[in-house]
Design an enzyme around this catalytic site. Structure first.
Site, short mmCIF file in Angstrom:
data_model
loop_
_atom_site.label_atom_id
_atom_site.label_comp_id
_atom_site.label_asym_id
_atom_site.label_seq_id
_atom_site.Cartn_x
_atom_site.Cartn_y
_atom_site.Cartn_z
N TYR A 53 38.53 57.87 103.93
CA TYR A 53 38.01 59.12 103.68
C TYR A 53 37.19 59.05 102.81
O TYR A 53 36.16 59.79 102.78
CB TYR A 53 39.18 60.10 103.21
CG TYR A 53 40.04 60.46 104.57
CD1 TYR A 53 39.70 61.58 105.56
CD2 TYR A 53 41.25 60.00 104.90
CE1 TYR A 53 40.35 61.87 106.63
CE2 TYR A 53 41.79 60.42 105.96
CZ TYR A 53 41.50 61.25 106.77
OH TYR A 53 42.14 61.69 107.93
N ARG B 18 51.07 80.64 104.90
CA ARG B 18 49.81 80.16 104.30
C ARG B 18 48.44 81.06 104.17
O ARG B 18 47.35 80.60 103.94
CB ARG B 18 49.44 78.92 105.11
CG ARG B 18 49.90 77.53 104.93
CD ARG B 18 49.43 76.88 103.47
NE ARG B 18 47.91 76.92 103.77
CZ ARG B 18 47.35 76.40 104.35
NH1 ARG B 18 47.52 75.26 104.99
NH2 ARG B 18 45.75 76.63 104.38
N ARG C 147 51.28 73.82 111.35
CA ARG C 147 50.93 75.12 112.08
C ARG C 147 51.81 75.29 113.29
O ARG C 147 51.52 76.18 113.99
CB ARG C 147 49.51 74.65 112.32
CG ARG C 147 48.58 74.71 111.54
CD ARG C 147 47.18 74.25 111.47
NE ARG C 147 47.20 72.92 111.58
CZ ARG C 147 46.15 72.14 111.88
NH1 ARG C 147 44.80 72.72 112.06
NH2 ARG C 147 46.21 70.83 111.93
N ASP D 1 49.79 66.45 101.08
CA ASP D 1 48.76 65.66 101.78
C ASP D 1 48.37 64.32 101.10
O ASP D 1 48.38 64.42 99.98
CB ASP D 1 47.48 66.55 102.03
CG ASP D 1 46.66 65.97 102.98
OD1 ASP D 1 46.89 66.20 104.19
OD2 ASP D 1 45.63 65.34 102.68
N ARG E 5 54.80 65.89 110.40
CA ARG E 5 54.14 67.09 110.54
C ARG E 5 55.14 68.13 111.16
O ARG E 5 54.67 69.08 111.56
CB ARG E 5 52.93 67.13 111.70
CG ARG E 5 51.75 66.56 110.96
CD ARG E 5 50.80 67.05 109.70
NE ARG E 5 49.83 66.40 109.29
CZ ARG E 5 48.59 66.22 109.54
NH1 ARG E 5 48.23 66.86 110.59
NH2 ARG E 5 47.95 65.37 108.76
#
Ligand code: CP3
Length: 353
Positions: free
Chosen positions: A163, A52, A43, A88, A39
């Site tokens: 998921y 973004r 962010r 992702d 990562r």
């Protein structure tokens, strides 16, 4: 990996084959470990947040110019020794037609969870044409990165299944395990299909020039060793077996996998990723003393004062020196609140050791 011939350079995933990353993954003794962060693109970087604005996560993942720029941001800013492809784990699932959204602050949410034999039968294979844009992004990146290796990635069958079955993020993965225990045939059919999808997604990235790949089984640590061995390992093995023709470093990572590390090594990757719970020398011992490791600074340490961070980085590097090859990383992804200047300083410190 053995000695490289010029032919290897064209068939093993691009010009960065002899990178520090590849050498550490091959078990070479190096003066200092290569360093990158899970990562690292995301962010924690203000330039990422700006770029973004107005674009959904999944839209960004399918826009080559954005993927390229976002992937390069941490390379330029921190001077890391590898880039991780900005994408992702659910991108290939969306590409085969599953309706999934990445909800900010939550994660992937699946419109119609996959829970029955009919649901599983409807999950189709991934074709190259489904992700043509991914190949474009990778080729563009490899051209920009020059000597710096690009790490491609995919989600492992278990983490993807969690998921799809839960319908979204989950702590206990109770529905996932319930299906695993009560409908083993449906379970194995789903994981086998997900293994095909992950392998196909990784091959697209490697064929376009990625120099290494990481398979994320982030949530496997919630399983007992016996259940992991029976219900998950064969499918992760299938993913790595499908990559046997590529002589590139392969990394297999999960969180909370201290009790599973040796089984995970058996999935067939060249490097085992370790979270912060097990020291790297102990992890290397648990996986038989012959496989390089990646990790394993607790990402939360980066929120502490610099003396604590420095001590922890030095400890991880020391423990890594007692393993047969070490790629410096965090034990999981960069937390969004992390000060990016601290990440840069960690890279400088590792480079100086
Ligand atoms: O820099 C990198 O590591 C590459 C990019 C990357 C992302 N997702 C970007 C992303 C990678 C390697 C992943 C993999 C991924 N995605 C995993 C496995 C790795 C892990 O962290 O264990 C998992 C479990 C997912 C599923 C997922 N996608 C989660 C849990 C989230 C976070 C949700 C949130 O908002 O907290 C996402 C979204 C996501 N993937 C973001 C990023 C940068 C945040 C989206 C945003 O910026 O709005």
């Amino acid at each position: 990996m053995g000695a490289m011939t010029p032919t290897d350079l064209t068939t093993t995933g691009g010009p960065a084959t002899r990178s520090l990353l590849a050498r550490a993954a091959a078990g070479e003794r190096l003066a200092r470990p290569p360093v990158w962060f899970m990562r690292q693109a995301g962010r924690s970087l203000p330039e990422y947040r700006t770029l973004r604005l107005g674009t959904s996560m999944l839209q960004a993942c399918r826009t080559p110019d954005l993927v390229t720029e976002i992937t390069l941001q941490p390379v330029r800013r921190h001077g890391v020794d590898a880039a991780i492809f900005f994408s992702d784990i659910v991108v290939p699932l969306v590409a085969v037609g599953l309706e999934i959204e990445i909800v900010p602050g939550t994660g992937p949410v699946v419109a119609r969870p996959v829970r029955t034999a009919a649901d599983v039968a409807a999950v189709r294979r991934l074709e190259e044409a489904d992700v043509a844009d991914i190949a474009v992004s990778v080729r563009q990146l490899v051209a920009e990165l020059g000597d710096i290796p690009l790490i491609g990635f995919a989600g492992a069958p278990y983490t993807l299944a969690s998921y799809l079955i839960e319908g979204g993020p989950s702590k206990e993965h109770a529905r996932t395990k319930a299906l695993m225990y009560s409908e083993p045939a449906v379970w194995h059919a789903l994981l086998a299909r997900l293994a095909e999808i992950s392998a196909a997604f990784l091959r697209v990235q490697l064929d376009a020039g990625a120099s290494a790949v990481q398979l994320f089984d982030s949530w496997a640590g919630g399983l007992s060793a016996a259940d992991y061995a029976e219900y998950v390992l064969p499918h992760s093995q299938a993913v790595f077996a499908a990559l046997a023709g590529y002589s590139v470093p392969t990394i297999h990572f999960g969180v909370g996998t201290g009790e599973l590390l040796d089984l995970m090594r058996g999935a067939g990757a060249s490097v085992v990723g370790v979270d912060w719970r097990v020291p790297l020398d102990e992890a290397a011992r648990r996986i038989g003393g012959a496989t390089p490791v990646q990790g394993n600074l607790d990402p939360a340490v980066l929120l502490a004062d610099w003396p604590v961070i420095e001590r922890s980085v030095r400890r991880v590097v020391e423990e890594g020196r007692r393993a047969p090859g070490h790629i410096f990383n965090l034990g999981h992804g960069v937390l969004p609140d992390t000060d990016p200047d601290v990440l840069t300083r960690v890279v400088e410190l590792v480079h100086s050791l």
